[in-house]
Scaffold this active site. Structure first.
Site, PDB file in Angstrom:
ATOM      1  N   ARG A 168      16.198  20.335  -0.365  1.00 18.15           N
ATOM      2  CA  ARG A 168      16.649  21.084  -1.542  1.00 18.15           C
ATOM      3  C   ARG A 168      16.394  20.308  -2.823  1.00 18.15           C
ATOM      4  NH1 ARG A 168      22.433  24.142  -2.242  1.00 18.15           N
ATOM      5  NH2 ARG A 168      21.576  25.308  -0.468  1.00 18.15           N
ATOM      6  N   SER A 219      28.508  18.028  -3.132  1.00 24.02           N
ATOM      7  CA  SER A 219      29.925  18.395  -3.155  1.00 24.02           C
ATOM      8  C   SER A 219      30.761  17.183  -2.773  1.00 24.02           C
ATOM      9  CB  SER A 219      30.213  19.538  -2.175  1.00 24.02           C
ATOM     10  OG  SER A 219      29.640  20.752  -2.618  1.00 24.02           O
ATOM     11  N   ARG A 244      17.859  27.512   0.682  1.00 28.55           N
ATOM     12  CA  ARG A 244      18.843  27.786   1.745  1.00 28.55           C
ATOM     13  C   ARG A 244      18.107  27.867   3.075  1.00 28.55           C
ATOM     14  NH1 ARG A 244      23.952  29.279   1.044  1.00 28.55           N
ATOM     15  NH2 ARG A 244      23.566  29.910  -1.101  1.00 28.55           N
ATOM     16  N   ARG A 290      22.373  24.464  10.023  1.00 27.61           N
ATOM     17  CA  ARG A 290      23.266  25.545   9.592  1.00 27.61           C
ATOM     18  C   ARG A 290      22.607  26.897   9.845  1.00 27.61           C
ATOM     19  NH1 ARG A 290      25.847  22.880   4.029  1.00 27.61           N
ATOM     20  NH2 ARG A 290      26.371  20.884   5.031  1.00 27.61           N
ATOM     21  N   GLU A 327      23.427  24.154  -6.849  1.00 30.90           N
ATOM     22  CA  GLU A 327      24.291  23.136  -6.244  1.00 30.90           C
ATOM     23  C   GLU A 327      23.510  22.211  -5.313  1.00 30.90           C
ATOM     24  OE1 GLU A 327      26.468  21.896  -2.759  1.00 30.90           O
ATOM     25  OE2 GLU A 327      26.762  24.058  -2.890  1.00 30.90           O
TER      26      GLU A 327
END
Length: 425
Positions: A390, A351, A274, A259, A348
């Site tokens: 993460r 998801s 991130r 990403r 987070e």
């Protein structure tokens, strides 16, 4: 993609969805183009019918009647050519662009809200640790244990990159292997997937249009580095008609994800939160076109993710994502947020998304229904099982000791040759 019949029948529903999800789509213009297209289609059908009738009658005619019929046939062909010049098929550029932008309306029980700050907490699990010493963050711990190296990674690859080494690399792989083993035991079919995707797969799963700026593009080869194994797993049967008796398909894939994090300058730049490249175990379900089945499988994939978190003994909360934080194709989504001491908040980590037939329509993924004998579009769902590094943030920070060592969660110890503690030096 949405069935255009639904948009025709209830345009206000989709205007409301655009507003709730913050997507700027001109529904009135879409319907105007569609109405013109349908009018031309009707005229073309009339012309075809008339041409066929004339074609059958002409051999039986003579004299003026035959000449008149031939003149009429010539005129019909000219009318047909003119109509086709103004014809916009469903895959015509302007209509197609608008259709691909229309968002899936959120479920009725999705809370209204402008962004992630208005997501609604549903539940919590686990006790948040209270330290009797000044805790270190994951980077301080990683440097002290010599298991993380950010400086050299930045030197070689730029910002938001990292090295994991020694016990750090082993811990990273242990988390992924634990998650994969857990899902395989649940009956999910394991996949190793390609991550260089053609535009069709990115568009089919709903990432294009919209996520181009977040995607690494391989322009020379006309390929894209996907940001999640959701893309290849969901698109596995693209442009196919699968057997109904084989449904549901339950897949789990382990992949590296990429990403760009465009637009995230200055946001979560510290540490491993991130980053540009990470590894993730992803679960995908492809099921029948049935809303109750979709709801059931949504709860199933969410339960799988929570079970993995509980196995790692990481405190977390579950939030129901509000309208303004939903993606274009998501009808409903749950997020899991793990407690991260260095952030003094939940962050987070998972998801779980439900799409109904939004992705399947774009991918032309169908099955023949045994009752209606019609080809129906499948429903699709996906969820993170675990994403690392993460998840190493709470694992390292919550399991640290005063001397800078880190206890390894019990479920991961077998994957680390029985190692129980990562010690300095």
């Amino acid at each position: 993609m949405i069935d255009i019949k639904e948009i025709r029948e209830n345009p206000e529903k989709f205007k409301k969805a655009c507003q709730a999800k913050h997507f700027d789509v001109d529904i009135d213009k879409l319907l105007e183009i569609d109405a013109k297209r349908r009018k031309v289609e009707a005229r073309l059908q009339e012309i075809t019918t008339e041409k066929n009738a004339l074609g059958k009658s002409i051999p039986k005619l003579t004299g003026e009647e035959k000449k008149s019929a031939l003149d009429k046939l010539k005129q019909l062909k000219e009318d047909e050519a003119e109509a086709r010049r103004t014809y916009t098929p469903v895959d015509g550029t302007e209509l197609e662009i608008l259709m691909r932008q229309v968002p899936q309306p959120p479920d009725e029980d999705v809370p209204e809200g402008k962004d992630d700050t208005e997501n609604v907490e549903m539940s919590k699990w686990g006790d948040i640790r209270k330290f009797d010493f000044e805790p270190k963050d994951h980077i301080q711990l990683g440097l002290g244990l010599d298991i993380i190296d950010i400086e050299r990674a930045v030197k070689l690859a730029g910002t938001r990159n990292y090295f994991l080494k020694g016990a750090g690399a082993m811990l990273h792989w242990a988390v992924l292997r634990f998650a994969m083993d857990f899902m395989v035991k649940k009956g999910y079919v394991p996949f190793s997937v390609p991550m260089l995707m053609r535009n069709e797969a990115m568009t089919g799963t709903g990432y294009y249009p919209g996520a181009e700026e977040q995607t690494y593009l391989m322009e020379r080869d006309e390929l894209n580095l996907a940001g999640t194994a959701e893309v290849p797993l969901t698109a596995y049967f693209m442009n196919e008609i699968v057997l109904q008796e084989k449904l549901p398909y339950k897949f789990v894939g382990l992949s590296t994800c990429y990403r760009r994090e465009a637009g995230a300058a200055g946001k979560d730049t510290y540490g491993l939160y991130r980053i540009h490249q990470f590894d993730k175990v992803e679960q995908v379900i492809i099921c029948e076109n049935d809303n109750e089945a979709s709801a059931k499988f949504h709860e199933e994939i969410q339960a799988n993710a929570e079970a993995v978190m509980q196995g790692l003994e990481l405190p977390y909360r579950v939030v129901k994502v509000c309208t303004g934080d939903l993606g274009r194709g998501q009808a409903k989504k749950y997020d899991i947020e793990a407690w991260m001491p260095s952030r003094n908040s939940f962050g987070e980590t998972h998801s779980a998304s439900k799409f109904y037939d939004f992705q399947a329509r774009r991918m032309n993924l169908r099955y023949k229904d045994g009752k209606t004998k019609k080809n129906l579009f499948c429903h699709t769902l996906n969820d993170t099982v675990i994403a690392s590094p993460r998840i190493l943030i709470p694992i390292l920070e919550l399991n640290q000791n005063k001397d800078g060592s880190v206890n390894i969660p019990k479920v991961l110890q077998p994957y680390m040759d029985g190692m129980k503690v990562i010690k300095p030096g």
